[in-house]
Design a protein around this motif. Structure first.
Motif, PDB file in Angstrom:
ATOM      1  N   ARG A   1     -47.346  61.039 -51.237  1.00 40.96           N
ATOM      2  CA  ARG A   1     -48.197  61.588 -52.357  1.00 40.96           C
ATOM      3  C   ARG A   1     -48.596  60.501 -53.294  1.00 40.96           C
ATOM      4  O   ARG A   1     -47.990  59.742 -53.521  1.00 40.96           O
ATOM      5  CB  ARG A   1     -47.336  62.611 -53.079  1.00 40.96           C
ATOM      6  N   PRO A   2     -49.949  60.761 -53.718  1.00 44.29           N
ATOM      7  CA  PRO A   2     -50.556  59.648 -54.425  1.00 44.29           C
ATOM      8  C   PRO A   2     -50.106  59.450 -55.820  1.00 44.29           C
ATOM      9  O   PRO A   2     -49.595  60.568 -56.352  1.00 44.29           O
ATOM     10  CB  PRO A   2     -52.089  59.901 -54.382  1.00 44.29           C
TER      11      PRO A   2
ATOM     12  N   ARG B   1     -50.676  59.878 -59.615  1.00 46.64           N
ATOM     13  CA  ARG B   1     -51.778  60.413 -60.472  1.00 46.64           C
ATOM     14  C   ARG B   1     -51.444  59.802 -61.900  1.00 46.64           C
ATOM     15  O   ARG B   1     -50.893  59.699 -62.417  1.00 46.64           O
ATOM     16  CB  ARG B   1     -51.225  62.129 -60.559  1.00 46.64           C
TER      17      ARG B   1
ATOM     18  N   ASP C   1     -56.771  60.105 -62.329  1.00 41.28           N
ATOM     19  CA  ASP C   1     -57.226  59.606 -61.046  1.00 41.28           C
ATOM     20  C   ASP C   1     -56.069  59.637 -60.287  1.00 41.28           C
ATOM     21  O   ASP C   1     -54.890  59.719 -60.600  1.00 41.28           O
ATOM     22  CB  ASP C   1     -57.760  58.051 -60.962  1.00 41.28           C
ATOM     23  N   GLU C   2     -56.499  59.890 -58.823  1.00 40.31           N
ATOM     24  CA  GLU C   2     -55.229  59.514 -57.741  1.00 40.31           C
ATOM     25  C   GLU C   2     -55.398  58.341 -56.992  1.00 40.31           C
ATOM     26  O   GLU C   2     -56.565  58.181 -56.680  1.00 40.31           O
ATOM     27  CB  GLU C   2     -55.184  60.999 -56.988  1.00 40.31           C
TER      28      GLU C   2
ATOM     29  N   ASP D   1     -49.029  53.966 -66.579  1.00 40.76           N
ATOM     30  CA  ASP D   1     -49.252  53.881 -65.291  1.00 40.76           C
ATOM     31  C   ASP D   1     -48.371  52.797 -64.369  1.00 40.76           C
ATOM     32  O   ASP D   1     -47.959  52.916 -63.249  1.00 40.76           O
ATOM     33  CB  ASP D   1     -50.827  53.843 -64.694  1.00 40.76           C
TER      34      ASP D   1
END
Lengths: 429, 429
Positions: free
Chosen positions: B40-41, B43, B48-49, B171
């Motif tokens: 799964r990316p 987020r 954004d992904e 992030d």
């Protein structure tokens, strides 16, 4: 530059007055020019010869018959001769030290002590004849790298550019000393005063011309710049030198053809310099971490900030610096900034004069040394070095560190001028 | 970068060891890579992904069976995963915190108190399993703007450039938290430690993952950057963005063709940043006003200084900054500097969490907050704000302001590491 340059004016020994206003008009100030070093050239400290030299200057007040009421104001790095007043009725701003120079101080005899506290500007033009002149190497009327080069008249450029001789603060003071004697016939100044690079000049004046300066006032200044200051100057110069539109300093012809000059590099240099002029506490209070405009544009995240990396201005401090940089390119020449920051880097009051104390020991002037608590570009330590050297030399020195939130720029901030005025007034007597 | 990037390594829950040296050889350190967010990316906070994400990391020491001896080291703005040791026998330099991380501390039981004072590195790899990973948005093995963009393979560029998503410190920490759990199976770190931007990450770790961090050590750091710091970052970014070779961030293809990249702008940004990392007193002592080389070349004046205005390097401090700028372009990517300085600007530990105290109140970690007396980029006041907020939240916090001449860079200076090591050792117990 908005400076109004009139034709050269050489009244010789005659006293010079500001032009009288017509009835009902606000008096306007003028910038005049004089041509110096036309009979013999200026020999610079670097060994070059330069002449004639045009000097742009402004006067306020009236030179008395004894010619002993003159005060010379040395401007800072990017200042000019436009010291006070407006040059035309629609002039957007008065001169750079307008709140510090002007008529209106009551006589000390006719007022109470309390009134004196609030009385008048720092340099009262009812009593003093105030002169301010643009520096050699500058770009506001005095000969500099943007001036026409004598004997040239063709492409690629008839401007000096980087062929202009290396200039020192000593050279700058020599030119101003010539102006003071040749144009006004003044043998001895009541005072020389300046802030930052202007304060360095005020010190150089007193040491270079011991008999011609009765008082020297150096504000937010030092006897030399430290490594950190040289480093900041170097980064600013690098921004100009690497700007592709700088063209090795030969950009004038291109600009005249409508092509771009090194504005990006010049603006960047100014943005950086501007940070160093402000105190951290003050920009924290003034801008903090506030965003320029919480954005709802494409690219803005849920928090409202702009996620487009190429968008340069996101915080208010960025907008402010961007504005300062752009505005600066409209009034200043990139080559002049190179020359004048180099003059600043290389200034060392002690060089060739033994120690700093021996250098200052040459002076006969009384000294007033002022620093500001939040000035980190020219911190109080540098002023204290001057004070200690003066005391060691048996000099007459008054020193104060002024508590201010405004950093290095404090001496230019309107809010600071009444206090500065009281101190300078009291010192000048 | 000199980092040796090996193929992705996913030992899952297995304990990971540094490779054992062959007999008679100095043990070499390696930089490994892991691929994360492939199922799964990620987020991002900006919405954004992104996935998969490659992370370059290095480990030192041995993860114990209980997996409770892991310390995560967060690097600063331009650091990387190469924390300690040499990557090859002819590696010019060991990792960036080599003097702080390594084996060799004697057991406290077997030495005198006096010996303990001088004992071992800050992070003893005989006891701790130390992990360091390059940040998201970086350029030293972890996915960033210079990485290949999935699904693209043609000109003008198959690199992300400025199309890379906006990245926050949140992030960055998310990616490292994924690394710690997915690759090593570590549920709770014994400590997270970092200086400067690394210290900001250490604070974010403790607040974002309260159950996963037992101790947070933030050195020369703050809960957010002030206006002055944002201003300096803005000037550095401006230098890159206005470099004609920057090409809107699409310079990778040009560089691969042998054309220039935005090195001039990147070097200028580094020169400026480097000034802010050093204390004024230290560069005054180290370089002062000494000229690089009193010159007898044409153009040199009687005082030996170079009067050629276009000659950029005249003082030793200029030569030093010039060298730092040029060296930096050989190891760092301009786009990464844009992304990571923006991450730094926008970091605000309190945002979206009520007050700073409420934010820090989420953490269960013990905190060690350290600042340096001469650090003016991240002054002690910023550390004190964190300490006060922690105290208000009832947190467990130890604070020290360390007297050092080295400014912001102190936590990286070899001479400072023994003292820093003793303090961190004592805190970790």
């Amino acid at each position: 530059m908005s400076a109004l340059l009139t034709s050269p004016d050489r009244p010789g020994d005659a006293s010079v007055e500001s032009p009288a206003p017509a009835a009902g008009e606000t008096p306007l100030s003028v910038v005049q020019t004089a041509t110096l070093f036309d009979r013999r050239p200026l020999r610079t400290e670097g060994g070059d010869e330069l002449g004639p030299v045009t000097v742009a200057y402004q006067t306020h007040g009236t030179l008395n018959a004894a010619k002993d009421n003159a005060v010379f104001v040395c401007h800072a790095l990017t200042g000019d001769a436009h010291l006070a007043g407006r040059l035309s009725p629609d002039d957007r701003k008065p001169g750079w030290w307008d709140g510090f120079v002007g008529p209106g101080a009551l006589s000390p005899d006719t007022q109470s002590a309390a009134d004196q506290q609030d009385a008048g500007p720092g340099l009262d033009t009812d009593r003093h004849f105030v002169i301010c002149a643009n520096v050699l190497g500058g770009c506001s009327g005095t000969t500099g790298p943007g001036s026409l080069r004598p004997g040239t008249d063709g492409p690629p450029s008839n401007r000096w550019g980087l062929e202009f001789p290396f200039v020192t603060l000593g050279d700058i003071v020599e030119v101003h000393a010539e102006l003071v004697r040749e144009v006004f016939g003044i043998e001895r100044l009541k005072a020389v005063i300046g802030g930052s690079l202007g304060g360095m000049q005020a010190l150089e004046w007193a040491v270079r011309f011991p008999d011609r300066v009765a008082a020297s006032i150096a504000i937010a200044s030092a006897a030399s710049l430290g490594a950190q200051g040289i480093g900041f100057n170097a980064v600013g110069r690098r921004a100009i030198l690497t700007d592709p539109h700088f063209r090795g300093g030969e950009y004038h012809a291109a600009v005249e053809r409508g092509e771009p000059g090194p504005d990006a590099g010049l603006a960047l240099a100014r943005m950086l310099a501007h940070i160093t002029y402000l105190s951290e506490a003050n920009i924290a209070r003034k801008f903090g971490r506030r965003l320029q405009r919480p954005s709802r544009e494409p690219g803005a995240g849920p928090d409202g900030f702009q996620h487009d990396i190429s968008k340069e201005v996101q915080f208010q401090i960025e907008s402010y610096l961007d504005y300062q940089g752009r505005r600066f390119t409209q009034r200043f020449d990139a080559n002049s900034l190179l020359y004048l920051t180099r003059a600043m880097d290389h200034f060392d009051l002690a060089r060739g004069r033994g120690s700093l104390s021996e250098a200052l020991g040459r002076a006969t002037a009384r000294f007033l040394i002022l620093s500001y608590t939040t000035d980190w570009l020219f911190p109080t330590a540098g002023s204290r070095d001057v004070v200690r050297a003066l005391l060691a030399a048996g000099g007459d020195v008054t020193f104060a560190e002024l508590d201010s939130p405004y950093g290095h720029d404090a001496f230019l901030i309107e809010e600071e001028l009444p206090r500065l005025g009281r101190i300078v007034n009291a010192f000048l007597g």
